[in-house]
Design a protein around this motif. Sequence first.
Motif, PDB file in Angstrom:
ATOM      1  N   LEU A 207      -7.325   4.467  -5.360  1.00 53.67           N
ATOM      2  CA  LEU A 207      -8.321   4.977  -4.433  1.00 53.67           C
ATOM      3  C   LEU A 207      -8.032   6.437  -4.116  1.00 53.67           C
ATOM      4  O   LEU A 207      -6.876   6.812  -3.885  1.00 53.67           O
ATOM      5  N   SER A 208      -9.060   7.271  -4.156  1.00 52.46           N
ATOM      6  CA  SER A 208      -8.925   8.646  -3.681  1.00 52.46           C
ATOM      7  C   SER A 208      -9.750   8.787  -2.406  1.00 52.46           C
ATOM      8  O   SER A 208     -10.866   8.270  -2.315  1.00 52.46           O
ATOM      9  N   ILE A 209      -9.187   9.468  -1.420  1.00 53.64           N
ATOM     10  CA  ILE A 209      -9.848   9.640  -0.127  1.00 53.64           C
ATOM     11  C   ILE A 209      -9.883  11.122   0.205  1.00 53.64           C
ATOM     12  O   ILE A 209      -8.871  11.819   0.084  1.00 53.64           O
ATOM     13  N   GLN A 210     -11.039  11.585   0.635  1.00 55.16           N
ATOM     14  CA  GLN A 210     -11.195  12.981   1.035  1.00 55.16           C
ATOM     15  C   GLN A 210     -11.650  13.050   2.485  1.00 55.16           C
ATOM     16  O   GLN A 210     -12.610  12.372   2.878  1.00 55.16           O
ATOM     17  N   GLN A 211     -10.941  13.838   3.269  1.00 53.89           N
ATOM     18  CA  GLN A 211     -11.398  14.096   4.631  1.00 53.89           C
ATOM     19  C   GLN A 211     -12.535  15.108   4.560  1.00 53.89           C
ATOM     20  O   GLN A 211     -12.419  16.147   3.920  1.00 53.89           O
ATOM     21  N   LEU A 212     -13.651  14.807   5.244  1.00 54.90           N
ATOM     22  CA  LEU A 212     -14.820  15.684   5.184  1.00 54.90           C
ATOM     23  C   LEU A 212     -14.918  16.585   6.411  1.00 54.90           C
ATOM     24  O   LEU A 212     -14.871  17.799   6.301  1.00 54.90           O
TER      25      LEU A 212
ATOM     26  N   ASP B 204       0.824  -1.203   0.000  1.00 54.84           N
ATOM     27  CA  ASP B 204       0.000   0.000   0.000  1.00 54.84           C
ATOM     28  C   ASP B 204       0.861   1.257   0.000  1.00 54.84           C
ATOM     29  O   ASP B 204       1.716   1.423   0.882  1.00 54.84           O
ATOM     30  N   TRP B 205       0.628   2.133  -0.974  1.00 54.77           N
ATOM     31  CA  TRP B 205       1.274   3.451  -1.008  1.00 54.77           C
ATOM     32  C   TRP B 205       0.199   4.514  -0.873  1.00 54.77           C
ATOM     33  O   TRP B 205      -0.761   4.536  -1.644  1.00 54.77           O
ATOM     34  N   LEU B 206       0.364   5.417   0.097  1.00 61.81           N
ATOM     35  CA  LEU B 206      -0.545   6.530   0.306  1.00 61.81           C
ATOM     36  C   LEU B 206       0.224   7.831   0.143  1.00 61.81           C
ATOM     37  O   LEU B 206       1.313   7.981   0.710  1.00 61.81           O
ATOM     38  N   TYR B 207      -0.349   8.763  -0.640  1.00 59.16           N
ATOM     39  CA  TYR B 207       0.298  10.049  -0.897  1.00 59.16           C
ATOM     40  C   TYR B 207      -0.690  11.171  -0.570  1.00 59.16           C
ATOM     41  O   TYR B 207      -1.773  11.244  -1.168  1.00 59.16           O
ATOM     42  N   LEU B 208      -0.309  12.049   0.354  1.00 59.34           N
ATOM     43  CA  LEU B 208      -1.145  13.185   0.703  1.00 59.34           C
ATOM     44  C   LEU B 208      -0.956  14.282  -0.340  1.00 59.34           C
ATOM     45  O   LEU B 208       0.153  14.774  -0.539  1.00 59.34           O
ATOM     46  N   VAL B 209      -2.059  14.661  -1.015  1.00 58.30           N
ATOM     47  CA  VAL B 209      -2.014  15.686  -2.060  1.00 58.30           C
ATOM     48  C   VAL B 209      -2.116  17.076  -1.437  1.00 58.30           C
ATOM     49  O   VAL B 209      -1.345  17.978  -1.744  1.00 58.30           O
ATOM     50  N   ASP B 210      -3.110  17.240  -0.580  1.00 59.91           N
ATOM     51  CA  ASP B 210      -3.240  18.437   0.243  1.00 59.91           C
ATOM     52  C   ASP B 210      -3.866  17.994   1.557  1.00 59.91           C
ATOM     53  O   ASP B 210      -4.054  16.793   1.777  1.00 59.91           O
ATOM     54  N   LYS B 211      -4.210  18.923   2.434  1.00 60.97           N
ATOM     55  CA  LYS B 211      -4.637  18.525   3.783  1.00 60.97           C
ATOM     56  C   LYS B 211      -5.924  17.709   3.796  1.00 60.97           C
ATOM     57  O   LYS B 211      -6.186  16.979   4.741  1.00 60.97           O
ATOM     58  N   GLN B 212      -6.730  17.828   2.732  1.00 57.04           N
ATOM     59  CA  GLN B 212      -8.007  17.112   2.704  1.00 57.04           C
ATOM     60  C   GLN B 212      -8.064  15.952   1.706  1.00 57.04           C
ATOM     61  O   GLN B 212      -9.069  15.245   1.662  1.00 57.04           O
ATOM     62  N   ASN B 213      -7.023  15.754   0.905  1.00 58.45           N
ATOM     63  CA  ASN B 213      -7.106  14.758  -0.165  1.00 58.45           C
ATOM     64  C   ASN B 213      -5.873  13.865  -0.215  1.00 58.45           C
ATOM     65  O   ASN B 213      -4.737  14.352  -0.129  1.00 58.45           O
ATOM     66  N   LEU B 214      -6.135  12.576  -0.405  1.00 56.80           N
ATOM     67  CA  LEU B 214      -5.078  11.571  -0.409  1.00 56.80           C
ATOM     68  C   LEU B 214      -5.328  10.588  -1.549  1.00 56.80           C
ATOM     69  O   LEU B 214      -6.474  10.243  -1.847  1.00 56.80           O
ATOM     70  N   ILE B 215      -4.244  10.153  -2.194  1.00 50.86           N
ATOM     71  CA  ILE B 215      -4.310   9.127  -3.226  1.00 50.86           C
ATOM     72  C   ILE B 215      -3.654   7.858  -2.690  1.00 50.86           C
ATOM     73  O   ILE B 215      -2.564   7.905  -2.116  1.00 50.86           O
ATOM     74  N   ASN B 216      -4.341   6.730  -2.881  1.00 56.16           N
ATOM     75  CA  ASN B 216      -3.868   5.427  -2.409  1.00 56.16           C
ATOM     76  C   ASN B 216      -3.691   4.497  -3.620  1.00 56.16           C
ATOM     77  O   ASN B 216      -4.633   4.295  -4.390  1.00 56.16           O
ATOM     78  N   ARG B 217      -2.474   3.991  -3.805  1.00 58.05           N
ATOM     79  CA  ARG B 217      -2.215   3.003  -4.858  1.00 58.05           C
ATOM     80  C   ARG B 217      -1.777   1.700  -4.191  1.00 58.05           C
ATOM     81  O   ARG B 217      -0.867   1.690  -3.361  1.00 58.05           O
ATOM     82  N   THR B 218      -2.453   0.632  -4.564  1.00 56.25           N
ATOM     83  CA  THR B 218      -2.245  -0.655  -3.905  1.00 56.25           C
ATOM     84  C   THR B 218      -2.009  -1.742  -4.941  1.00 56.25           C
ATOM     85  O   THR B 218      -2.662  -1.769  -5.984  1.00 56.25           O
TER      86      THR B 218
END
Length: 198
Positions: A166-171, A138-152
């Motif tokens: 996978l893209s993840i957004q903190q709400l 699992d590789w996770l990369y923080l794009v900005d404080k609210q958005n992260l890209i996950n490549r697995t």
Amino acid sequence: MRILGLAILGLVAGCSQSVQDYKAETPVLSLKEFFAGSGKAYGVLQDWRGRQTLRFTADLCGEWSGDKGNLYEVFYFSDGRIEQRHWRLQQFADGKITGTADDVVGNAQGQLAGNALYWQYVLRIPYDGSTLDVTVKDWLYLVDKQNLINRTSMHKFGIKVADLTLSIQQLEPQANCEALKMQVAELAAEAKIKVNPL
């Protein structure tokens, strides 16, 4: 031939990445900050040929006490399945990450550096009426404080069998997790009944 083989091996080794490659990258990823409160994820799963096999969305919510946290996840798959995972996480001062979940064999182990996290674990997944253990990288990369890209990537016997993007957004970092926590518990109970019916 030996020299050629060594040269090819050197090229392959030179293409691999280390999480320390990203130690100067910002914003700095902290799991206890990004996975606090509610979040939303969107992902696609591809087989070993690169063909899309599944799409999904997920609701997330995290609660932390110091360096220990609980991350609750509910996944909605394009084939109609709904699944859950409850991660029990710990983030150490040196950036080391450990985690456990009911469908993870043993402990997940990882390392934070800069805006990235690399971690690895063995995931037990349903397969053909039984289960299959696959190694997850699992590789996770923080794009900005609210958005992260996950490549697995998922591997069996050292061979890659699937990829996940996978893209993840903190709400809402202060969101209450009780509703999602209850949903995770209900889905976990339903899964146990299916495996061990009366």
